[in-house]
Motif scaffolding. Structure first.
Motif, PDB file in Angstrom:
ATOM      1  N   GLU A   1       0.835  -1.196   0.000  1.00 17.57           N
ATOM      2  CA  GLU A   1       0.000   0.000   0.000  1.00 17.57           C
ATOM      3  C   GLU A   1       0.875   1.253   0.000  1.00 17.57           C
ATOM      4  O   GLU A   1       1.833   1.360   0.755  1.00 17.57           O
ATOM      5  CB  GLU A   1      -0.905   0.007   1.225  1.00 17.57           C
ATOM      6  CG  GLU A   1      -1.886   1.173   1.236  1.00 17.57           C
ATOM      7  CD  GLU A   1      -2.855   1.102   2.401  1.00 17.57           C
ATOM      8  OE1 GLU A   1      -3.582   2.102   2.617  1.00 17.57           O
ATOM      9  OE2 GLU A   1      -2.875   0.064   3.086  1.00 17.57           O
TER      10      GLU A   1
ATOM     11  N   ALA B   1       0.831   5.814  -0.934  1.00 19.96           N
ATOM     12  CA  ALA B   1       0.001   7.010  -0.754  1.00 19.96           C
ATOM     13  C   ALA B   1      -1.086   7.053  -1.821  1.00 19.96           C
ATOM     14  O   ALA B   1      -0.880   6.634  -2.967  1.00 19.96           O
ATOM     15  CB  ALA B   1       0.864   8.260  -0.833  1.00 19.96           C
ATOM     16  N   ALA B   2      -2.245   7.554  -1.447  1.00 21.78           N
ATOM     17  CA  ALA B   2      -3.376   7.601  -2.367  1.00 21.78           C
ATOM     18  C   ALA B   2      -3.143   8.608  -3.485  1.00 21.78           C
ATOM     19  O   ALA B   2      -2.449   9.614  -3.303  1.00 21.78           O
ATOM     20  CB  ALA B   2      -4.653   7.954  -1.598  1.00 21.78           C
ATOM     21  N   CYS B   3      -3.712   8.323  -4.655  1.00 24.03           N
ATOM     22  CA  CYS B   3      -3.648   9.231  -5.804  1.00 24.03           C
ATOM     23  C   CYS B   3      -5.060   9.656  -6.168  1.00 24.03           C
ATOM     24  O   CYS B   3      -5.977   8.828  -6.187  1.00 24.03           O
ATOM     25  CB  CYS B   3      -3.012   8.544  -7.008  1.00 24.03           C
ATOM     26  SG  CYS B   3      -1.330   7.991  -6.772  1.00 24.03           S
ATOM     27  N   GLU B   4      -5.214  10.924  -6.422  1.00 26.70           N
ATOM     28  CA  GLU B   4      -6.502  11.409  -6.893  1.00 26.70           C
ATOM     29  C   GLU B   4      -6.505  11.427  -8.415  1.00 26.70           C
ATOM     30  O   GLU B   4      -5.596  11.953  -9.041  1.00 26.70           O
ATOM     31  CB  GLU B   4      -6.775  12.816  -6.352  1.00 26.70           C
ATOM     32  CG  GLU B   4      -7.045  12.863  -4.865  1.00 26.70           C
ATOM     33  CD  GLU B   4      -7.515  14.242  -4.417  1.00 26.70           C
ATOM     34  OE1 GLU B   4      -7.782  15.084  -5.300  1.00 26.70           O
ATOM     35  OE2 GLU B   4      -7.614  14.451  -3.199  1.00 26.70           O
TER      36      GLU B   4
ATOM     37  N   GLY C   1       1.006  10.450  -5.183  1.00 27.38           N
ATOM     38  CA  GLY C   1       1.004  11.063  -3.865  1.00 27.38           C
ATOM     39  C   GLY C   1       2.273  10.789  -3.088  1.00 27.38           C
ATOM     40  O   GLY C   1       2.411  11.226  -1.954  1.00 27.38           O
TER      41      GLY C   1
ATOM     42  N   ASP D   1     -13.929   1.837 -10.536  1.00 18.20           N
ATOM     43  CA  ASP D   1     -12.762   1.817  -9.657  1.00 18.20           C
ATOM     44  C   ASP D   1     -11.476   1.735 -10.468  1.00 18.20           C
ATOM     45  O   ASP D   1     -11.357   0.934 -11.398  1.00 18.20           O
ATOM     46  CB  ASP D   1     -12.838   0.607  -8.710  1.00 18.20           C
ATOM     47  CG  ASP D   1     -14.013   0.716  -7.742  1.00 18.20           C
ATOM     48  OD1 ASP D   1     -14.352   1.853  -7.369  1.00 18.20           O
ATOM     49  OD2 ASP D   1     -14.585  -0.328  -7.387  1.00 18.20           O
TER      50      ASP D   1
ATOM     51  N   THR E   1      -7.082   1.610  -9.958  1.00 14.66           N
ATOM     52  CA  THR E   1      -5.959   1.409  -9.051  1.00 14.66           C
ATOM     53  C   THR E   1      -4.693   1.872  -9.747  1.00 14.66           C
ATOM     54  O   THR E   1      -4.423   1.477 -10.889  1.00 14.66           O
ATOM     55  CB  THR E   1      -5.814  -0.071  -8.653  1.00 14.66           C
ATOM     56  OG1 THR E   1      -7.022  -0.519  -8.033  1.00 14.66           O
ATOM     57  CG2 THR E   1      -4.648  -0.247  -7.686  1.00 14.66           C
TER      58      THR E   1
ATOM     59  N   CYS F   1      -0.541   2.098  -9.773  1.00 15.38           N
ATOM     60  CA  CYS F   1       0.613   1.371  -9.243  1.00 15.38           C
ATOM     61  C   CYS F   1       1.910   1.969  -9.771  1.00 15.38           C
ATOM     62  O   CYS F   1       1.949   2.485 -10.895  1.00 15.38           O
ATOM     63  CB  CYS F   1       0.557  -0.107  -9.640  1.00 15.38           C
ATOM     64  SG  CYS F   1      -0.944  -0.953  -9.111  1.00 15.38           S
TER      65      CYS F   1
ATOM     66  N   ARG G   1       4.013  -0.650  -5.569  1.00 16.80           N
ATOM     67  CA  ARG G   1       3.083  -0.067  -4.596  1.00 16.80           C
ATOM     68  C   ARG G   1       1.824   0.394  -5.315  1.00 16.80           C
ATOM     69  O   ARG G   1       1.825   0.656  -6.514  1.00 16.80           O
ATOM     70  CB  ARG G   1       3.729   1.114  -3.866  1.00 16.80           C
ATOM     71  CG  ARG G   1       4.964   0.749  -3.080  1.00 16.80           C
ATOM     72  CD  ARG G   1       5.558   1.928  -2.359  1.00 16.80           C
ATOM     73  NE  ARG G   1       6.765   1.567  -1.628  1.00 16.80           N
ATOM     74  CZ  ARG G   1       6.785   1.070  -0.391  1.00 16.80           C
ATOM     75  NH1 ARG G   1       5.635   0.910   0.264  1.00 16.80           N
ATOM     76  NH2 ARG G   1       7.922   0.752   0.201  1.00 16.80           N
ATOM     77  N   SER G   2       0.738   0.476  -4.580  1.00 17.02           N
ATOM     78  CA  SER G   2      -0.537   0.913  -5.167  1.00 17.02           C
ATOM     79  C   SER G   2      -1.291   1.779  -4.163  1.00 17.02           C
ATOM     80  O   SER G   2      -0.977   1.792  -2.977  1.00 17.02           O
ATOM     81  CB  SER G   2      -1.390  -0.291  -5.549  1.00 17.02           C
ATOM     82  OG  SER G   2      -1.778  -1.031  -4.407  1.00 17.02           O
TER      83      SER G   2
END
Length: 445
Positions: free
Chosen positions: A369, A371-374, A393, A432, A434, A436, A444-445
């Protein structure tokens, strides 16, 4: 009597001064409006009210800008002032023009490459080369050859006329770094730097930022050789010298006639649409060669395209900065060529090409896991596709691709500066996604 004489002289001087001030203003009423010089945009007429009917609070500023740009004899005054600065102070009065030695002029936009301040980091070099690799992969999937090359800056080839007040970088420039990264990624490219440097003849204009007709012919022969087509334009016939108005000369001396000349090629037999200009956004041609060319080019293509138009049965030359490669499928192109001037190499990670993102076999189940990406779904995309863009991110490895997973499939995105990425994916947007990437060698994703 002496006081009267002094007063009379004062009145005459004041009258002459006011007359000189009024001549430009009167000229605005009596003479036709002047045109903009090269690379210049004139201020529009001031507006008292805006489109919504409200009062324009910027009207005084607009009047000032309009008068400054349009007053009569403006170009003549600019030219006289520039000539004085060059002759007396040996400096350029135009910030976009560098006054070189022996009457040579250079484009100030090249100074970043010349001095080394326009650096290309490891991530940017990888991203630019990776984008070109993806473009090549798509073109080859259509059965078209792909060729990329950089048009060298004038100061990179002819630094001997640059003023000594501008120190030249000793380290490798952006073009050299990109060439090295292209080699590491196995992407073929055409190197014009060594080719031009090997010629004793000066093949760029002294008063222009571009190559001349013979320089364009040399570049065209190199392109033809890389695509295994007959060339021979550089050793061909050129016509008598014709007047050529250099873009830098026009910027610096807008009211003067440029004494420089150019000898255009002879014997080219291609045809093009009526009203087409060398700087047109799209140029379609028919020639006596074989195959179909799609070429994305900038202003260096203005003298280059006639040779290549002559070498193909059909060709399209586009000045799009976001290269729409799907035109190759529509046109049935057998070759796709991308040309970009050295000073604009940053565009390769600022403007994304238009083509379907390639699908990849990648196991995402073991991805850690990150950092989140917008993501946002917007931007130009061909029919049946939608564009998804975002920004990582967290930091990634310098040589890390970026992947977007959706609906059980994984696609590789094109890379943008500052951790950005973009891709044209199948179907409509939504659902959805994802994202990576690799960080410290781990997915990582």
């Amino acid at each position: 009597g002496q006081d009267m004489t002094q007063k009379t002289k004062a009145r005459i001087a004041l009258t002459a001064f006011l007359a000189a001030c009024l001549i430009p203003s009167a000229g605005m009423l009596l003479l036709p409006q002047g045109e903009a010089a090269a690379n210049q945009t004139l201020a529009p007429a001031p507006r008292l009210f805006l489109e919504d009917g409200s009062f324009n609070t910027q009207v005084l500023d607009e009047v000032t800008d309009y008068v400054a740009d349009h007053f009569a004899f403006r170009q003549e005054m600019i030219t006289a002032g520039a000539a004085l600065d060059a002759a007396v102070f040996h400096v350029s009065s135009e910030e976009d023009v560098v006054l070189g030695e022996d009457g040579w002029l250079y484009y100030a936009d090249e100074l970043g490459d010349y001095s080394g301040t326009a650096a290309l980091g490891a991530r940017e070099a990888f991203a630019a080369a990776r984008n070109l690799a993806l473009m090549r992969e798509y073109c080859e999937s259509l059965g078209a050859e792909f060729l990329f090359f950089i048009a060298p800056n004038k100061s990179s080839l002819y630094p001997g006329h640059m003023p000594s007040s501008y120190p030249r970088a000793l380290s490798a420039g952006r073009a050299e770094l990109l060439h090295g990264e292209l080699e590491r990624q196995g992407v073929d490219y055409l190197d014009l730097f060594g080719l031009f440097i090997s010629r004793e003849e000066e093949l760029y204009f002294a008063h222009d930022s571009h190559w001349n007709s013979r320089g364009a012919a040399l570049a065209a022969d190199a392109v033809c050789s890389a695509l295994e087509l007959p060339g021979g334009y550089f050793s061909g016939q050129f016509g008598p010298a014709e007047a050529h108005s250099g873009d830098l000369f026009e910027m610096l001396y807008p009211a003067a006639a440029d004494p420089e000349t150019d000898s255009p090629p002879q014997g080219l037999s291609f045809t093009q649409g009526e009203g087409v200009r060398p700087d047109s956004i799209t140029i379609d041609t028919t020639g006596g060669g074989s195959g179909s060319l799609l070429m994305f080019r900038d202003s260096f293509g203005e003298l280059l395209y006639p040779y290549l138009a002559d070498s193909f049965a059909s060709a399209r030359f586009s000045r799009q900065t976001a290269y729409d490669l799907t035109m190759a499928a529509q046109l049935g192109s057998t070759a796709v060529v991308v040309e970009i001037v050295e000073r604009n190499l940053g565009w390769l990670v600022e403007q994304s090409a238009v083509f379907p993102a390639p699908e990849r076999e990648l196991d995402l189940s073991a991805a850690a896991e990150g950092a989140a990406c917008e993501l946002e779904s917007s931007g130009q995309a061909p029919e049946g596709l939608h564009r998804v863009s975002g920004r990582l991110g967290a930091a990634c490895d310098a040589d890390s691709p970026v992947y977007i997973a959706r609906g059980g499939a994984v696609y590789e995105a094109s890379l943008l500066s500052g951790g950005g990425f973009t891709a044209c994916l199948p179907g409509e947007g939504g659902g959805d996604y994802t994202v990576c990437w690799y960080q410290d060698g781990a997915l990582r994703s």
